[in-house]
Design a protein around this motif. Structure first.
Motif, mmCIF file in Angstrom:
data_model
loop_
_atom_site.group_PDB
_atom_site.id
_atom_site.type_symbol
_atom_site.label_atom_id
_atom_site.label_comp_id
_atom_site.label_asym_id
_atom_site.label_seq_id
_atom_site.Cartn_x
_atom_site.Cartn_y
_atom_site.Cartn_z
ATOM 1 N N LEU A 113 0.841 -0.993 0.249
ATOM 2 C CA LEU A 113 -0.174 -0.021 0.097
ATOM 3 C C LEU A 113 0.872 1.486 -0.014
ATOM 4 O O LEU A 113 0.479 2.061 -0.588
ATOM 5 N N ARG A 114 2.164 1.200 0.824
ATOM 6 C CA ARG A 114 2.615 2.518 0.388
ATOM 7 C C ARG A 114 3.583 3.203 -0.311
ATOM 8 O O ARG A 114 3.668 4.703 -0.661
ATOM 9 N N PRO A 115 3.986 1.915 -1.697
ATOM 10 C CA PRO A 115 4.699 2.519 -2.360
ATOM 11 C C PRO A 115 3.146 2.682 -3.502
ATOM 12 O O PRO A 115 3.505 3.457 -4.431
ATOM 13 N N ALA A 117 0.274 4.471 -2.901
ATOM 14 C CA ALA A 117 0.049 5.919 -2.149
ATOM 15 C C ALA A 117 0.393 6.421 -2.656
ATOM 16 O O ALA A 117 1.001 7.614 -2.951
#
Lengths: 187, 189
Positions: A113-115, A117
């Protein structure tokens, strides 16, 4: 009673407008069609003001529409009703997250999810830069409506904010400079 | 990150988010530079990694992302009361400014100087978001600078910019992929 109407309508918008401030706008058009305290032409003004004042656009729109309906108390009612659903939901998710933060599945999910986002933020950066600087669209020839003044300001600010000495400057410095340049050179 | 010994004051939470609300121009991610400045660099309430988590969640939950993030940080710092403070803080400037404009300046958005100033400000916001993205990638070297993470980042960028798909779709797809193939981090720092 107007306050009950405001509460119900803006609570609904807060509950169903997923993905940020601009998502509230279609819902506001529905309100304009339904009630006589908001007309479509007022709404166009509201959106223009919301975009040219500080604050998240969705909140600004709700505040103005509420003001239109019932003055300052209306503004407060509409704004608080708009944030209430997400407030409740985030409080619940936050409790869940702090409990399961160490959970393998949660960590695995966030590792992707972080990359993703980051990519989404980059995409919104691109949208902002395109609207403000390059103004590329499929309808016009390449760079036909690009504003050279904006390109220069963009390049200067990008270099300025990446010089080591100025890296720690408050974001507000860039915003202030850009506002002054915008007024001086009539952007 | 160092361990906090003192509880964050509720007033600080309120004021920090009032500042963030006051200096956010535009919607959604335009507040990221201010959030990083206040919550990561100045007070250490959160990390850039956690901010990304909040943004991803904010993208697919109802409500304005700025407010969702405010609620998250208030909640982790001081629980329900903290969440109420940050949420009220972030909406206070809007309430005050919009009420003043609605009362006094009904044609505010049509004033030439305002239009010029905001055309300039939008350029600066673009620059600030780009810098924020560069920082996110740099500061998360360990997590970000491997081929898979970069591919995910680029893919999500392209999906939204060129295929016009909703960010909600990207977040849900990324969550599913993460659940299936993601890796657990040994150290979350």
């Amino acid at each position: 009673m107007i306050f009950l109407t405001l509460f119900i309508e803006f609570f609904k918008i807060g509950l169903f407008a997923i993905g940020g401030g601009l998502a509230t706008i279609p819902f506001l058009y529905e309100l304009a069609a339904k009630y006589d305290w908001l007309t479509p032409s007022q709404l166009a003004d509201i959106i223009a003001v919301a975009e040219s004042t500080p604050g998240p656009i969705g909140i600004n729109c709700a505040t103005y529409a509420g003001y239109n309906a019932a003055g300052v108390p209306g503004a407060i009612a509409a704004t608080l009703s708009l944030v209430l659903p997400s407030f409740i939901i985030i409080v619940i998710i936050s409790k869940f997250l702090s409990k399961y933060n160490e959970n393998t599945l949660v960590q695995r999910t966030f590792s992707v999810l972080r990359p993703a986002a980051t990519g989404l933020i980059a995409a919104s950066g691109w949208t902002v830069v395109n609207d403000a600087v390059f103004k590329l669209s499929s309808k016009t020839a390449l760079f036909a409506s690009t504003d050279i003044k904006a390109v220069i300001l963009f390049a200067v600010l990008l270099i300025f904010t990446n010089i080591k000495k100025f890296k720690k400057l408050h974001p507000l410095v860039s915003i202030g400079i850009a506002a002054a340049v915008g007024i001086t050179f009539k952007f | 990150m160092e361990k906090k010994t003192n509880k964050t004051s509720l007033l600080n939470l309120y004021l920090a988010f009032a500042r963030i609300g006051l200096f956010t121009f535009g919607g959604g991610y335009a507040m990221l530079p201010m959030l990083e400045r206040e919550c990561v660099d100045r007070y250490g309430w959160t990390t850039r990694d956690e901010l990304l988590n909040y943004f991803a969640i904010g993208q697919c939950t109802p409500g304005v992302i700025a407010v969702n993030t405010a609620t998250f940080i208030g909640m982790t710092e001081r629980g329900l009361l903290g969440a109420a403070m940050t949420t009220l803080g972030v909406v206070t400037p809007s309430l005050v400014i919009i009420s003043i404009i609605a009362t006094l300046l009904s044609n505010f958005a049509h004033i030439a100087a305002v239009q010029h100033a905001f055309a300039g400000i939008r350029v600066a916001i673009g620059v600030l978001i780009i810098n924020a993205v560069i920082k996110l990638i740099k500061q998360n070297k360990k997590n970000m600078l491997n081929a898979i993470s970069i591919a995910i980042c680029v893919l999500s960028f392209l999906t939204v910019v060129f295929f016009d798909l909703s960010p909600v779709f990207v977040v849900i797809a990324a969550a599913v992929v993460g659940l299936a193939f993601g890796k657990k981090e040994e150290d979350n720092k």
